[in-house]
Write a protein that holds these residues in place. Sequence first.
Motif, PDB file in Angstrom:
ATOM      1  N   ALA A 142       0.845  -1.205   0.000  1.00  0.00           N
ATOM      2  CA  ALA A 142       0.000   0.000   0.000  1.00  0.00           C
ATOM      3  C   ALA A 142       0.882   1.258   0.000  1.00  0.00           C
ATOM      4  CB  ALA A 142      -0.932  -0.008   1.208  1.00  0.00           C
ATOM      5  N   LEU A 143       2.005   1.201   0.733  1.00  0.00           N
ATOM      6  CA  LEU A 143       2.929   2.355   0.733  1.00  0.00           C
ATOM      7  C   LEU A 143       3.552   2.549  -0.648  1.00  0.00           C
ATOM      8  CD1 LEU A 143       4.867   1.977   4.122  1.00  0.00           C
ATOM      9  CD2 LEU A 143       3.147   3.686   3.518  1.00  0.00           C
ATOM     10  N   ILE A 144       3.941   1.435  -1.259  1.00  0.00           N
ATOM     11  CA  ILE A 144       4.534   1.512  -2.611  1.00  0.00           C
ATOM     12  C   ILE A 144       3.506   2.084  -3.586  1.00  0.00           C
ATOM     13  CG2 ILE A 144       5.386   0.121  -4.551  1.00  0.00           C
ATOM     14  CD1 ILE A 144       6.518  -1.845  -2.370  1.00  0.00           C
ATOM     15  N   GLU A 145       2.270   1.580  -3.475  1.00  0.00           N
ATOM     16  CA  GLU A 145       1.200   2.039  -4.371  1.00  0.00           C
ATOM     17  C   GLU A 145       1.018   3.554  -4.267  1.00  0.00           C
ATOM     18  OE1 GLU A 145      -0.462   0.612  -6.713  1.00  0.00           O
ATOM     19  OE2 GLU A 145      -2.078   2.078  -7.021  1.00  0.00           O
ATOM     20  N   LYS A 146       1.060   4.054  -3.042  1.00  0.00           N
ATOM     21  CA  LYS A 146       0.906   5.502  -2.820  1.00  0.00           C
ATOM     22  C   LYS A 146       2.051   6.271  -3.481  1.00  0.00           C
ATOM     23  CE  LYS A 146      -1.099   7.639   1.203  1.00  0.00           C
ATOM     24  NZ  LYS A 146      -1.044   7.614   2.655  1.00  0.00           N
ATOM     25  N   MET A 147       3.274   5.760  -3.301  1.00  0.00           N
ATOM     26  CA  MET A 147       4.428   6.428  -3.918  1.00  0.00           C
ATOM     27  C   MET A 147       4.281   6.438  -5.440  1.00  0.00           C
ATOM     28  SD  MET A 147       7.629   4.899  -1.710  1.00  0.00           S
ATOM     29  CE  MET A 147       8.911   5.849  -2.549  1.00  0.00           C
ATOM     30  N   LEU A 148       3.854   5.302  -5.992  1.00  0.00           N
ATOM     31  CA  LEU A 148       3.721   5.216  -7.454  1.00  0.00           C
ATOM     32  C   LEU A 148       2.577   6.098  -7.962  1.00  0.00           C
ATOM     33  CD1 LEU A 148       4.410   1.403  -8.033  1.00  0.00           C
ATOM     34  CD2 LEU A 148       5.785   3.310  -8.895  1.00  0.00           C
ATOM     35  N   ALA A 149       1.518   6.209  -7.166  1.00  0.00           N
ATOM     36  CA  ALA A 149       0.390   7.066  -7.565  1.00  0.00           C
ATOM     37  C   ALA A 149       0.868   8.523  -7.654  1.00  0.00           C
ATOM     38  CB  ALA A 149      -0.755   6.934  -6.564  1.00  0.00           C
ATOM     39  N   ASN A 150       1.699   8.947  -6.686  1.00  0.00           N
ATOM     40  CA  ASN A 150       2.246  10.317  -6.718  1.00  0.00           C
ATOM     41  C   ASN A 150       3.119  10.525  -7.946  1.00  0.00           C
ATOM     42  OD1 ASN A 150       0.996  10.985  -4.359  1.00  0.00           O
ATOM     43  ND2 ASN A 150       2.751  10.468  -3.059  1.00  0.00           N
ATOM     44  N   THR A 151       3.925   9.520  -8.251  1.00  0.00           N
ATOM     45  CA  THR A 151       4.801   9.583  -9.421  1.00  0.00           C
ATOM     46  C   THR A 151       3.988   9.754 -10.700  1.00  0.00           C
ATOM     47  OG1 THR A 151       6.542   8.273  -8.460  1.00  0.00           O
ATOM     48  CG2 THR A 151       6.322   8.101 -10.808  1.00  0.00           C
ATOM     49  N   VAL A 152       2.944   8.919 -10.825  1.00  0.00           N
ATOM     50  CA  VAL A 152       2.118   8.956 -12.039  1.00  0.00           C
ATOM     51  C   VAL A 152       1.416  10.307 -12.139  1.00  0.00           C
ATOM     52  CG1 VAL A 152       0.062   7.921 -13.119  1.00  0.00           C
ATOM     53  CG2 VAL A 152       1.882   6.450 -12.219  1.00  0.00           C
ATOM     54  N   GLN A 153       0.958  10.799 -10.989  1.00  0.00           N
ATOM     55  CA  GLN A 153       0.300  12.109 -10.972  1.00  0.00           C
ATOM     56  C   GLN A 153       1.242  13.215 -11.460  1.00  0.00           C
ATOM     57  OE1 GLN A 153      -1.414  12.885  -7.177  1.00  0.00           O
ATOM     58  NE2 GLN A 153      -3.288  13.699  -8.072  1.00  0.00           N
ATOM     59  N   ALA A 154       2.530  13.039 -11.178  1.00  0.00           N
ATOM     60  CA  ALA A 154       3.529  14.020 -11.623  1.00  0.00           C
ATOM     61  C   ALA A 154       3.949  13.764 -13.074  1.00  0.00           C
ATOM     62  CB  ALA A 154       4.744  13.966 -10.697  1.00  0.00           C
ATOM     63  N   GLY A 155       3.275  12.817 -13.736  1.00  0.00           N
ATOM     64  CA  GLY A 155       3.554  12.548 -15.149  1.00  0.00           C
ATOM     65  C   GLY A 155       4.801  11.721 -15.383  1.00  0.00           C
ATOM     66  N   LYS A 156       5.236  10.987 -14.348  1.00  0.00           N
ATOM     67  CA  LYS A 156       6.468  10.195 -14.479  1.00  0.00           C
ATOM     68  C   LYS A 156       6.143   8.695 -14.437  1.00  0.00           C
ATOM     69  CE  LYS A 156       9.606  13.562 -14.118  1.00  0.00           C
ATOM     70  NZ  LYS A 156      10.782  13.724 -14.938  1.00  0.00           N
TER      71      LYS A 156
END
Length: 221
Positions: A142-156
């Motif tokens: 769940a922590l990894i998912e949150k980090m990846l969601a932030n990344t995707v939101q930043a277009g990365k």
Amino acid sequence: MPQLNFFFGPGACSLASHIALEETGAPFTAKAVALRKGEQQAPEYLAMNPKGKVPLLVIDGKPLTENVAILSYLAKTFPQAKLLPTGDALQEAEVLSFLAWCTAGIHPVFSRMFGPQRFCDLPDSADNVKKLAVGPTAQNFALIEKMLANTVQAGKDWLFGDFSAADGYLFVFWRWAQFHKLDVSAYPNYAKHFERMLARPSVQRAMAREQAAQAEIEKAA
Ligand SMILES: N[C@@H](CCC(=O)N[C@@H](CS)C(=O)NCC(=O)O)C(=O)O
């Protein structure tokens, strides 16, 4: 150019270093260690790595163990591969912090699923040991998912924006979750990250080598 001899277990955590090695583009030899057969306890292997674990990278005859150390060595030796951020101490430390969590936080919980008998030898305890590892793994994912969601939101596309050694480690854990048939439906960004990883030539080369090695091990059994 250093002479690199890499020892890995097909599908084991050594895949994180294996992918990184492929990312560098440097020539290296690779040798599979059949962990289930106990080859990591053979005297010749223990002479190189007394811990009896993979990965092991022998650099100009000198053995280096531990994924985090190998990844850091590769990042410094082959800076063009950009396995760690350069030029900003804090950014580099953030990726190292993540790698340390992979090796000391996420991996040991999976170890309870792979070898429950190493954690409790009471009769009929294995299923319970495995079950108790599922919750903490879900929290980690769940922590990894949150980090990846932030990344995707930043277009990365990658965990820290640009590709880094951390992405290879994530790939290992997603495969382990699949192996143990964990419910991963709550981690759509992690699933997409896995698909992106599969498209990388470095991952394809490492996977092809590991799958061929696994087939050889099974043929010899
Ligand atoms: N902290 C070490 C962990 C190494 C490790 O536990 N490797 C496992 C494979 S995932 C192993 O070699 N197991 C063989 C054994 O315990 O006998 C690293 O990240 O390199």
